[in-house]
Design a protein around this motif. Structure first.
Motif, PDB file in Angstrom:
ATOM      1  N   ARG A 185      64.463   0.774 158.135  1.00 30.57           N
ATOM      2  CA  ARG A 185      63.677  -0.360 158.286  1.00 30.57           C
ATOM      3  C   ARG A 185      63.001  -1.244 156.581  1.00 30.57           C
ATOM      4  O   ARG A 185      63.197  -2.938 156.320  1.00 30.57           O
ATOM      5  N   GLY A 186      63.596  -0.477 155.386  1.00 25.58           N
ATOM      6  CA  GLY A 186      63.274  -0.671 154.037  1.00 25.58           C
ATOM      7  C   GLY A 186      64.024  -2.375 153.240  1.00 25.58           C
ATOM      8  O   GLY A 186      64.184  -3.283 152.611  1.00 25.58           O
ATOM      9  N   LYS A 187      65.366  -2.369 154.782  1.00 23.25           N
ATOM     10  CA  LYS A 187      65.892  -3.433 154.147  1.00 23.25           C
ATOM     11  C   LYS A 187      65.595  -4.796 154.533  1.00 23.25           C
ATOM     12  O   LYS A 187      66.463  -5.630 154.673  1.00 23.25           O
ATOM     13  N   LEU A 188      65.208  -4.976 155.444  1.00 20.61           N
ATOM     14  CA  LEU A 188      64.269  -5.994 155.995  1.00 20.61           C
ATOM     15  C   LEU A 188      63.273  -6.707 154.618  1.00 20.61           C
ATOM     16  O   LEU A 188      63.214  -8.061 154.972  1.00 20.61           O
ATOM     17  N   ALA A 189      62.967  -6.099 153.880  1.00 17.78           N
ATOM     18  CA  ALA A 189      62.839  -7.423 152.951  1.00 17.78           C
ATOM     19  C   ALA A 189      63.482  -7.371 152.204  1.00 17.78           C
ATOM     20  O   ALA A 189      63.806  -7.983 151.397  1.00 17.78           O
ATOM     21  N   THR A 190      64.894  -7.241 152.112  1.00 15.72           N
ATOM     22  CA  THR A 190      66.356  -8.201 151.569  1.00 15.72           C
ATOM     23  C   THR A 190      65.823  -9.492 152.666  1.00 15.72           C
ATOM     24  O   THR A 190      66.994 -10.845 151.632  1.00 15.72           O
ATOM     25  N   ALA A 191      65.400  -9.768 153.252  1.00 21.04           N
ATOM     26  CA  ALA A 191      65.271 -10.724 154.329  1.00 21.04           C
ATOM     27  C   ALA A 191      64.997 -12.538 153.476  1.00 21.04           C
ATOM     28  O   ALA A 191      65.946 -13.535 153.500  1.00 21.04           O
ATOM     29  N   HIS A 192      64.283 -12.007 152.533  1.00 18.02           N
ATOM     30  CA  HIS A 192      63.720 -12.683 151.522  1.00 18.02           C
ATOM     31  C   HIS A 192      62.727 -12.246 150.611  1.00 18.02           C
ATOM     32  O   HIS A 192      61.623 -11.430 150.504  1.00 18.02           O
ATOM     33  N   PRO A 193      62.074 -12.994 149.449  1.00 16.29           N
ATOM     34  CA  PRO A 193      61.479 -12.462 148.130  1.00 16.29           C
ATOM     35  C   PRO A 193      60.206 -11.862 148.038  1.00 16.29           C
ATOM     36  O   PRO A 193      59.586 -11.819 147.851  1.00 16.29           O
ATOM     37  N   SER A 194      59.592 -13.099 149.809  1.00 17.22           N
ATOM     38  CA  SER A 194      57.761 -13.219 149.863  1.00 17.22           C
ATOM     39  C   SER A 194      58.310 -11.457 150.725  1.00 17.22           C
ATOM     40  O   SER A 194      56.802 -11.626 150.739  1.00 17.22           O
ATOM     41  N   VAL A 195      58.938 -11.040 150.747  1.00 19.98           N
ATOM     42  CA  VAL A 195      58.778  -9.728 152.221  1.00 19.98           C
ATOM     43  C   VAL A 195      58.624  -8.557 150.585  1.00 19.98           C
ATOM     44  O   VAL A 195      58.953  -8.192 150.224  1.00 19.98           O
ATOM     45  N   THR A 196      56.940  -8.108 150.652  1.00 15.39           N
ATOM     46  CA  THR A 196      56.228  -7.299 149.662  1.00 15.39           C
ATOM     47  C   THR A 196      56.220  -6.327 149.923  1.00 15.39           C
ATOM     48  O   THR A 196      55.504  -5.075 149.810  1.00 15.39           O
ATOM     49  N   ASP A 197      55.982  -6.483 151.539  1.00 18.12           N
ATOM     50  CA  ASP A 197      55.433  -4.948 152.010  1.00 18.12           C
ATOM     51  C   ASP A 197      55.794  -4.535 153.484  1.00 18.12           C
ATOM     52  O   ASP A 197      56.069  -5.546 153.844  1.00 18.12           O
ATOM     53  N   VAL A 198      56.298  -3.550 153.686  1.00 15.89           N
ATOM     54  CA  VAL A 198      57.199  -3.093 154.686  1.00 15.89           C
ATOM     55  C   VAL A 198      56.585  -1.368 155.311  1.00 15.89           C
ATOM     56  O   VAL A 198      56.867  -0.473 154.409  1.00 15.89           O
ATOM     57  N   ARG A 199      55.915  -1.666 156.327  1.00 12.73           N
ATOM     58  CA  ARG A 199      55.361  -0.294 157.089  1.00 12.73           C
ATOM     59  C   ARG A 199      55.592  -0.291 158.277  1.00 12.73           C
ATOM     60  O   ARG A 199      55.256  -0.936 158.655  1.00 12.73           O
ATOM     61  N   GLU A 200      55.543   1.167 157.995  1.00 14.19           N
ATOM     62  CA  GLU A 200      55.784   1.328 159.785  1.00 14.19           C
ATOM     63  C   GLU A 200      54.631   1.558 160.671  1.00 14.19           C
ATOM     64  O   GLU A 200      53.719   2.781 160.138  1.00 14.19           O
ATOM     65  N   VAL A 201      54.477   1.368 162.077  1.00 13.26           N
ATOM     66  CA  VAL A 201      53.841   1.391 162.914  1.00 13.26           C
ATOM     67  C   VAL A 201      53.508   2.282 164.150  1.00 13.26           C
ATOM     68  O   VAL A 201      54.890   2.477 164.914  1.00 13.26           O
ATOM     69  N   TYR A 202      53.510   3.480 163.728  1.00  9.74           N
ATOM     70  CA  TYR A 202      53.168   4.499 164.471  1.00  9.74           C
ATOM     71  C   TYR A 202      52.736   4.661 165.939  1.00  9.74           C
ATOM     72  O   TYR A 202      51.580   4.374 165.957  1.00  9.74           O
ATOM     73  N   PRO A 203      53.259   4.776 167.140  1.00 12.79           N
ATOM     74  CA  PRO A 203      52.521   5.120 168.400  1.00 12.79           C
ATOM     75  C   PRO A 203      51.807   6.287 168.198  1.00 12.79           C
ATOM     76  O   PRO A 203      51.689   6.969 167.583  1.00 12.79           O
ATOM     77  N   GLU A 204      50.011   5.627 168.612  1.00 16.40           N
ATOM     78  CA  GLU A 204      49.384   6.819 169.065  1.00 16.40           C
ATOM     79  C   GLU A 204      48.979   7.167 170.244  1.00 16.40           C
ATOM     80  O   GLU A 204      48.591   6.339 171.283  1.00 16.40           O
ATOM     81  N   GLY A 205      48.319   8.330 170.648  1.00 18.48           N
ATOM     82  CA  GLY A 205      47.738   8.839 171.915  1.00 18.48           C
ATOM     83  C   GLY A 205      49.221   9.329 172.518  1.00 18.48           C
ATOM     84  O   GLY A 205      50.126  10.082 171.895  1.00 18.48           O
ATOM     85  N   GLY A 206      49.286   9.405 173.706  1.00 24.02           N
ATOM     86  CA  GLY A 206      50.310   9.693 174.365  1.00 24.02           C
ATOM     87  C   GLY A 206      49.580  11.068 175.311  1.00 24.02           C
ATOM     88  O   GLY A 206      48.752  11.550 174.739  1.00 24.02           O
ATOM     89  N   ARG A 207      49.902  10.220 176.534  1.00 20.93           N
ATOM     90  CA  ARG A 207      49.677  11.656 177.866  1.00 20.93           C
ATOM     91  C   ARG A 207      50.988  12.461 177.853  1.00 20.93           C
ATOM     92  O   ARG A 207      52.362  11.722 178.330  1.00 20.93           O
ATOM     93  N   GLY A 208      50.260  14.002 178.481  1.00 15.80           N
ATOM     94  CA  GLY A 208      51.815  14.887 178.904  1.00 15.80           C
ATOM     95  C   GLY A 208      52.644  15.505 177.904  1.00 15.80           C
ATOM     96  O   GLY A 208      52.196  15.105 176.402  1.00 15.80           O
ATOM     97  N   LEU A 209      54.004  15.196 177.809  1.00 17.43           N
ATOM     98  CA  LEU A 209      54.648  15.496 177.060  1.00 17.43           C
ATOM     99  C   LEU A 209      55.499  14.749 176.702  1.00 17.43           C
ATOM    100  O   LEU A 209      56.020  14.855 175.327  1.00 17.43           O
ATOM    101  N   VAL A 210      54.914  13.343 176.800  1.00 18.97           N
ATOM    102  CA  VAL A 210      55.490  12.449 175.533  1.00 18.97           C
ATOM    103  C   VAL A 210      54.232  12.317 174.934  1.00 18.97           C
ATOM    104  O   VAL A 210      54.774  11.644 173.516  1.00 18.97           O
TER     105      VAL A 210
END
Length: 286
Positions: free
Chosen positions: A221-246
């Motif tokens: 994901r850090g490579k996305l910052a190379t698309a443009h100098p104005s990309v200054t923050d790259v953060r993963e958004v993780y799923p929350e919750g989930g039911r059962g085995l998932v």
């Protein structure tokens, strides 16, 4: 088969119907991870053999809903900070996020190919706060329809994997240049998944997935910052919750490299000219 609107299947990308169906399947459950009554309503209004065409797999439906909830959390947070901001949905299809997290004051702009935009207009008629622009997400004309003065969030849910890698970089760069201070939220499939889709190997008795030229492993994901100098923050958004085995497996999957991911990008408040060297100095990746 549902009764009502009959989409022209040769024109409307089936991915819009596929994602709608799986959100509705999950939303029908009493223990759903994503309350989405509008999706359930739309499935009932569209004359299409959803179950026969796409199957009805609970785990797939839950994963799609959890992906949508990642985007919902980012949009809700944005609207808390910018109550009258603009949320742009690129390649939105029949996404019903505006009915899940709308605050009654924001502006929503849906951008999609003309055939899909026409179907959306018939099923979800626009109004002064909910507008539709019929053009490709890679066509910069939609940017002229955005008022950046009150904040902008650009959502590309279920879109970028269908673009070429160069198109992905160009789209991010164009948004960074045009909308300083904006947030750009996207999701990506891992490289192995992209390769199988391009080879036509992602299919079962119900559905053939279309080619997905753009793949990105979660640790890239850090490579996305190379698309443009104005990309200054790259953060993963993780799923929350989930039911059962998932729900039990999702936390264990976080360290894995070759998995899908949802990523939020932030652009600097003052735009800078594009630097083809793509230096990442001063940028934060998490």
């Amino acid at each position: 088969m549902s009764g009502g609107e009959r989409p022209e299947l040769g024109q409307v990308p089936e991915t819009a119907l596929w994602t709608l169906w799986h959100r509705a399947v999950e939303a029908r459950r009493p223990d759903t991870v994503l309350a989405d009554p509008k999706a359930v309503e739309l499935v009932g209004r569209i004359d299409f053999p959803f179950a026969e065409r796409f199957g009805e797999r609970a785990a797939v439906a839950q994963l799609q809903a959890l992906r949508a909830s990642c985007f919902d959390r980012e949009v809700a947070d944005f609207l808390n900070r910018h109550p009258r901001g603009t949320v742009v949905g690129l390649g939105e299809g029949l996404e019903t996020q505006a009915w899940r997290v709308d605050n009654g004051r924001a502006t929503w702009l849906s951008v999609d190919l003309p055939e899909t935009a026409l179907l959306r207009e018939r099923l979800l008629p626009p109004d002064p706060r909910h507008r539709i622009v019929a053009c490709s997400a890679t066509d910069p004309r939609w940017m002229d329809e955005v008022d950046p003065s009150r904040g902008v969030l650009i959502s590309a849910e279920g879109l970028l994997m269908y673009l070429r890698p160069t198109e992905v970089r160009e789209l991010i760069a164009a948004c960074a240049e045009r909308f300083p201070g904006a947030t750009f939220v996207l999701d990506a499939v891992p490289r192995w998944f992209s390769a199988r889709a391009v080879q036509g190997k992602l299919r079962d008795r119900h559905y053939q997935a279309p080619p997905m030229p753009f793949g990105m492993d979660a640790d890239e994901r850090g490579k996305l910052a190379t698309a443009h100098p104005s990309v200054t923050d790259v953060r993963e958004v993780y799923p929350e919750g989930g039911r059962g085995l998932v729900g039990a497996l999702l936390p264990l999957a976080r360290p894995l490299r070759r998995r899908p991911s949802v990523v939020a990008l932030r652009f600097t408040e003052s735009g800078r000219s594009f630097d083809p060297t793509g230096t990442t100095a001063g940028r934060r990746t998490s």
